[in-house]
Structure formats: structure tokens, C-alpha cells
Write a protein that holds these residues in place. Structure first.
Motif, mmCIF file in Angstrom:
data_model
loop_
_atom_site.group_PDB
_atom_site.id
_atom_site.type_symbol
_atom_site.label_atom_id
_atom_site.label_comp_id
_atom_site.label_asym_id
_atom_site.label_seq_id
_atom_site.Cartn_x
_atom_site.Cartn_y
_atom_site.Cartn_z
ATOM 1 N N TYR A 178 -20.254 -51.080 46.795
ATOM 2 C CA TYR A 178 -19.635 -51.858 47.884
ATOM 3 C C TYR A 178 -18.553 -52.752 47.298
ATOM 4 O O TYR A 178 -18.780 -53.473 46.337
ATOM 5 C CB TYR A 178 -20.694 -52.702 48.600
ATOM 6 N N PRO A 179 -17.337 -52.739 47.864
ATOM 7 C CA PRO A 179 -16.229 -53.476 47.250
ATOM 8 C C PRO A 179 -16.374 -54.989 47.359
ATOM 9 O O PRO A 179 -16.883 -55.515 48.359
ATOM 10 C CB PRO A 179 -15.008 -52.999 48.039
ATOM 11 N N THR A 180 -15.936 -55.673 46.334
ATOM 12 C CA THR A 180 -15.872 -57.129 46.331
ATOM 13 C C THR A 180 -14.497 -57.524 45.814
ATOM 14 O O THR A 180 -13.800 -56.726 45.184
ATOM 15 C CB THR A 180 -16.944 -57.748 45.412
ATOM 16 N N ILE A 181 -14.120 -58.751 46.088
ATOM 17 C CA ILE A 181 -12.849 -59.249 45.571
ATOM 18 C C ILE A 181 -12.963 -60.744 45.321
ATOM 19 O O ILE A 181 -13.451 -61.495 46.172
ATOM 20 C CB ILE A 181 -11.683 -58.937 46.535
ATOM 21 N N HIS A 182 -12.550 -61.154 44.143
ATOM 22 C CA HIS A 182 -12.510 -62.577 43.816
ATOM 23 C C HIS A 182 -11.105 -63.097 44.092
ATOM 24 O O HIS A 182 -10.135 -62.644 43.493
ATOM 25 C CB HIS A 182 -12.863 -62.811 42.345
ATOM 26 N N ILE A 183 -11.000 -64.028 45.022
ATOM 27 C CA ILE A 183 -9.708 -64.597 45.399
ATOM 28 C C ILE A 183 -9.530 -65.914 44.653
ATOM 29 O O ILE A 183 -10.332 -66.839 44.826
ATOM 30 C CB ILE A 183 -9.629 -64.841 46.922
ATOM 31 N N PRO A 184 -8.531 -66.040 43.808
ATOM 32 C CA PRO A 184 -8.311 -67.307 43.104
ATOM 33 C C PRO A 184 -8.156 -68.476 44.075
ATOM 34 O O PRO A 184 -7.601 -68.330 45.170
ATOM 35 C CB PRO A 184 -7.007 -67.055 42.326
ATOM 36 N N VAL B 230 -5.607 -52.472 54.076
ATOM 37 C CA VAL B 230 -6.102 -53.637 54.818
ATOM 38 C C VAL B 230 -7.507 -53.410 55.358
ATOM 39 O O VAL B 230 -8.350 -54.308 55.336
ATOM 40 C CB VAL B 230 -5.129 -54.005 55.962
ATOM 41 N N MET B 231 -7.798 -52.200 55.832
ATOM 42 C CA MET B 231 -9.127 -51.965 56.417
ATOM 43 C C MET B 231 -10.211 -52.008 55.349
ATOM 44 O O MET B 231 -11.346 -52.415 55.624
ATOM 45 C CB MET B 231 -9.164 -50.657 57.201
ATOM 46 N N HIS C 192 -15.584 -59.262 54.197
ATOM 47 C CA HIS C 192 -16.646 -59.368 55.211
ATOM 48 C C HIS C 192 -16.135 -59.885 56.554
ATOM 49 O O HIS C 192 -16.754 -60.743 57.192
ATOM 50 C CB HIS C 192 -17.785 -60.257 54.692
ATOM 51 N N VAL C 193 -14.986 -59.339 56.989
ATOM 52 C CA VAL C 193 -14.448 -59.663 58.308
ATOM 53 C C VAL C 193 -14.469 -58.384 59.151
ATOM 54 O O VAL C 193 -14.057 -57.321 58.666
ATOM 55 C CB VAL C 193 -13.009 -60.220 58.213
ATOM 56 N N PRO C 194 -14.952 -58.429 60.392
ATOM 57 C CA PRO C 194 -14.986 -57.227 61.233
ATOM 58 C C PRO C 194 -13.612 -56.589 61.375
ATOM 59 O O PRO C 194 -12.593 -57.281 61.458
ATOM 60 C CB PRO C 194 -15.492 -57.753 62.586
ATOM 61 N N VAL C 195 -13.590 -55.247 61.416
ATOM 62 C CA VAL C 195 -12.314 -54.537 61.474
ATOM 63 C C VAL C 195 -12.385 -53.394 62.473
ATOM 64 O O VAL C 195 -13.402 -52.708 62.594
ATOM 65 C CB VAL C 195 -11.915 -54.010 60.071
ATOM 66 N N ILE C 196 -11.289 -53.213 63.207
ATOM 67 C CA ILE C 196 -11.071 -52.043 64.055
ATOM 68 C C ILE C 196 -9.951 -51.254 63.394
ATOM 69 O O ILE C 196 -8.839 -51.767 63.213
ATOM 70 C CB ILE C 196 -10.687 -52.443 65.491
ATOM 71 N N ALA C 197 -10.237 -50.004 63.011
ATOM 72 C CA ALA C 197 -9.287 -49.198 62.251
ATOM 73 C C ALA C 197 -8.782 -48.035 63.083
ATOM 74 O O ALA C 197 -9.564 -47.330 63.723
ATOM 75 C CB ALA C 197 -9.941 -48.685 60.971
ATOM 76 N N LEU C 198 -7.467 -47.807 63.054
ATOM 77 C CA LEU C 198 -6.828 -46.698 63.740
ATOM 78 C C LEU C 198 -6.540 -45.627 62.687
ATOM 79 O O LEU C 198 -5.753 -45.861 61.766
ATOM 80 C CB LEU C 198 -5.523 -47.147 64.402
ATOM 81 N N MET C 199 -7.173 -44.455 62.840
ATOM 82 C CA MET C 199 -7.119 -43.467 61.769
ATOM 83 C C MET C 199 -6.785 -42.063 62.271
ATOM 84 O O MET C 199 -7.051 -41.725 63.422
ATOM 85 C CB MET C 199 -8.464 -43.411 61.026
ATOM 86 N N GLN D 294 -20.172 -49.915 58.005
ATOM 87 C CA GLN D 294 -20.222 -49.350 59.351
ATOM 88 C C GLN D 294 -20.656 -50.356 60.410
ATOM 89 O O GLN D 294 -20.247 -50.262 61.569
ATOM 90 C CB GLN D 294 -21.155 -48.139 59.355
ATOM 91 N N GLN D 295 -21.475 -51.327 60.033
ATOM 92 C CA GLN D 295 -21.954 -52.305 61.005
ATOM 93 C C GLN D 295 -20.854 -53.247 61.463
ATOM 94 O O GLN D 295 -20.892 -53.746 62.597
ATOM 95 C CB GLN D 295 -23.111 -53.113 60.410
ATOM 96 N N ASN D 296 -19.888 -53.515 60.596
ATOM 97 C CA ASN D 296 -18.820 -54.455 60.938
ATOM 98 C C ASN D 296 -17.472 -53.766 61.088
ATOM 99 O O ASN D 296 -16.425 -54.425 61.010
ATOM 100 C CB ASN D 296 -18.718 -55.551 59.865
ATOM 101 N N SER D 297 -17.502 -52.462 61.297
ATOM 102 C CA SER D 297 -16.266 -51.699 61.435
ATOM 103 C C SER D 297 -16.363 -50.749 62.621
ATOM 104 O O SER D 297 -17.431 -50.227 62.921
ATOM 105 C CB SER D 297 -15.976 -50.884 60.163
ATOM 106 N N ALA D 298 -15.231 -50.541 63.270
ATOM 107 C CA ALA D 298 -15.118 -49.534 64.323
ATOM 108 C C ALA D 298 -13.885 -48.699 64.038
ATOM 109 O O ALA D 298 -12.853 -49.231 63.613
ATOM 110 C CB ALA D 298 -15.008 -50.197 65.691
#
Length: 347
Positions: A172-178, A288-289, A296-303, A315-319
Motif C-alpha cells: 500500500y503506497p505511503t508518502i512522507h511530505i516534508p 493524482v488518483m 488517504h483522501v477519497p477519490v473519484i477516478a475517470l478511467m 477500494q473503500q475510499n475510491s470510486a
């Protein structure tokens, strides 16, 4: 490698570094848009992925200057001087071409790379190029049924190449933001006077077939504002730097109130810092998606339908809204389809 690739592949590099802490990992980023035209170089040179790679604790050195033929040749010469004993190519496009490049980088080393499962009878030169690899990893086919998620595919590659077992939770991806960029985002939101409820919209992707018109992005904001739950929301519209001038002109004439353009012009980390402060992200199929899942912000993706392995991992926080026909462009997704998904989204 693109930002979306590294969003997931970094977790594999993390696992490799953990298993072999003495190992130095040098990463070659090949620029497929390489150009001999100096006018193209500023944009290619400042590709935001390089900021993330430079900050990664898992990557010791990056070959990033491959955006012109001359610099590409210099990078090859530098790599040859390193005399690498092991080089692994994880490029799934034009595998045969990168077999040749990998052998050029390491004339004496043990080289490993991806290989298509089948080559046609007229692809003899490609088959011969693949023979330059000392060992190969089977390449997934995007059109296969039940293709695994890209995070699983990358984990499989690292299992084949390095014998690593990367548990699903560790993919699962993570990112450390300075901190400086988190502070930047908060100050920018305050300067814009944004409320607590902010929607981030992105209509840009590298491929034209995956983009949505900016005008339609502004129309989406107007439609969302007609509904009570979004009437007082703030909106941030992402713009790639090379399109900023044109976007500003359209914004001045067509953007709804309290709609702000954003572009990560200083650092890659501006983007995830801004995303992390939003309550919903609506984006076409691009990095971005995947970053939305990482923060960990909900996303709606156009694909499009062509690459099912690239759906958001959470999948729980994405459509996902898919075009209805194979090979159709994202522009075929109309405003009512997006609004239906937006209005059904739990707040």
C-alpha cells in the motif's frame, strides 16, 4: 518511470533495502520524450518525479538527465564507469529496446529484464534483443482477464528478480511530505480563504486520450454548487505547468467563484501536500488518483478500460467511472455520470 509507477514501486524498493541494507540502489529514469530541441528541455528537466526520487531514503543515486540525446549518452558513459555487476530493467514498454540499453550500460554484468510472453514470427529482431538478458521476468498483459493490481504486479517482479516476499499490506503506497510543504499548503489555503470542505479537481494527464476538457471541469463545479452539500465548498483545480497560461485565461472568463488554480511549480511535494488537505478528489486517470490513496483522501477516478491494473488500490475510499467502450477516450465520460457518482458519495 512515471509518478504513478513510483507510487507503488517505492514500496518494493523499501522491501529490497530492508532485506539488503548494504545494497546501493541506483535508479535509471529513461525519458521517452527525449528531444534534441532545446525548447523542450526546461519542461523535461523539471519533471516533478525527480523531487520525490531525490528525497527517497531507498534510492542512493538517480540517473535523471536523459532528456536530450547528448545527456543520454553522458549518462550511459557514467553508468559504464560504475561497472555494475547487476542491472535489472523493469521497463514494460519496448522490452527489447531496454534489453539493448541495459547491456550497453553493463557490458560485463548480469542483466535481468522483462519479456513479453509471446513474440510474433516477424519480431525476430526483438527476440534476439531479449537474448541479451541473462534472465527474464514474464511481462503481464494488460488485456488479460482478472489482471492483478499494479502493486501486486510490481511485487511479483521483485519476487522474481530478488526473491523478496512483499506482504500485501506492505504494498500500500505511503508518502512522507516534508513539513515545509505541508506549511505551504496550509498557508495557501488560508490565503485563498478556503473553507474546511475543499474539492480537488484534475483534468490533465500525460496522454491526450486520458484528459478531460478544463471547461468541463468548471462545468462540474457549477453543477456541484447547485446542491446543498457542495454549495459552500471550495474548489482547487490542478493544472500542469505547461498548460498554466491557457488555464489562467479560461479561469478568468469561465471559472465559478471560490475556484482556484493550482500547479506544483516549485516542488513535487506541493501536490500531495495540497491533496492531503482536501475532502474529495475528482481526477482523470493519472498519478493524482494514486497519490489520493497515499494521503488517504477519497477519490473519484475517470478511467479508460484499457488498463484495469491501474485502478486505485484503496477500494473503500475510491470510486471509478469507466468509459463504456474499449479504447474510448475519457472525454466520453459526460458530466451527468460524474454528478451521479458525486451525489452518491457519502459525506
Amino acid at each position: 518511470m512515471a509518478i504513478g509507477d513510483f507510487t507503488y514501486m517505492q514500496m518494493c524498493f523499501k522491501a529490497l533495502k530492508r532485506a539488503h541494507p548494504h545494497l546501493e540502489i541506483h535508479l535509471w529514469v529513461d525519458e521517452r520524450r527525449r528531444s534534441a530541441n532545446p525548447a523542450d528541455w526546461p519542461h523535461l528537466k523539471n519533471y516533478s518525479l525527480y523531487d520525490w526520487l531525490a528525497a527517497s531514503p531507498y534510492i542512493d543515486e538517480v540517473y535523471a538527465q536523459n532528456y536530450s540525446p547528448a545527456l543520454h549518452a553522458q549518462s550511459i558513459a557514467k553508468a559504464q564507469r560504475e561497472d555494475y555487476p547487476l542491472v535489472v530493467s523493469l521497463t514494460h514498454m519496448a522490452c527489447h529496446r531496454y534489453a539493448r540499453l541495459t547491456r550497453e550500460i553493463s557490458p560485463r554484468g548480469f542483466i535481468v529484464g522483462l519479456k513479453k510472453q509471446k513474440y510474433r514470427f516477424f519480431e525476430l529482431s526483438k527476440k534476439l534483443s531479449i537474448l541479451k538478458f541473462n534472465a527474464t521476468i514474464p511481462l503481464y498483459e494488460s488485456q488479460e482477464h482478472n489482471v492483478p493490481h499494479v502493486s501486486d504486479i510490481y511485487a511479483q517482479w521483485f519476487t522474481h528478480a530478488f526473491g523478496l516476499d512483499i506482504p500485501k499490506a506492505d504494498r500500500y503506497p505511503t508518502i512522507h511530505i516534508p513539513d515545509q510543504w505541508t506549511t505551504y499548503a496550509r498557508e495557501q489555503f488560508a490565503a485563498w480563504g478556503l473553507p474546511a470542505n475543499v474539492v480537488f479537481i484534475n483534468v490533465y494527464s500525460k496522454g491526450e486520450e486520458r484528459c478531460w476538457p478544463l471547461e468541463r471541469g468548471f462545468e462540474l463545479i457549477k453543477e456541484m454548487r447547485k446542491h446543498p452539500q457542495w454549495r459552500e465548498a471550495g474548489f482547487v483545480v490542478n493544472v500542469v505547468p505547461e498548460e498554466l497560461q491557457a488555464a489562467r485565461a479560461l479561469h478568468a472568463s469561465a471559472a465559478p467563484p471560490n475556484t482556484h488554480l493550482f500547479s506544483a511549480e516549485e516542488s513535487f511535494f506541493q501536490l500531495p501536500a495540497v491533496l492531503a488537505l482536501c475532502s474529495l478528489i475528482i481526477t482523470v486517470e493519472t498519478a493524482v488518483m494514486h497519490l489520493a490513496n497515499a494521503v488517504h483522501v477519497p477519490v473519484i477516478a475517470l478511467m479508460r478500460q484499457n488498463n484495469p491494473e491501474w485502478v486505485p488500490i484503496d477500494q473503500q475510499n475510491s470510486a471509478v467511472i469507466l468509459v463504456k467502450e474499449m479504447d474510448a477516450w475519457v472525454t466520453k465520460i459526460e458530466l451527468p455520470e460524474v454528478m451521479e457518482k458525486v451525489l452518491s458519495w457519502p459525506l
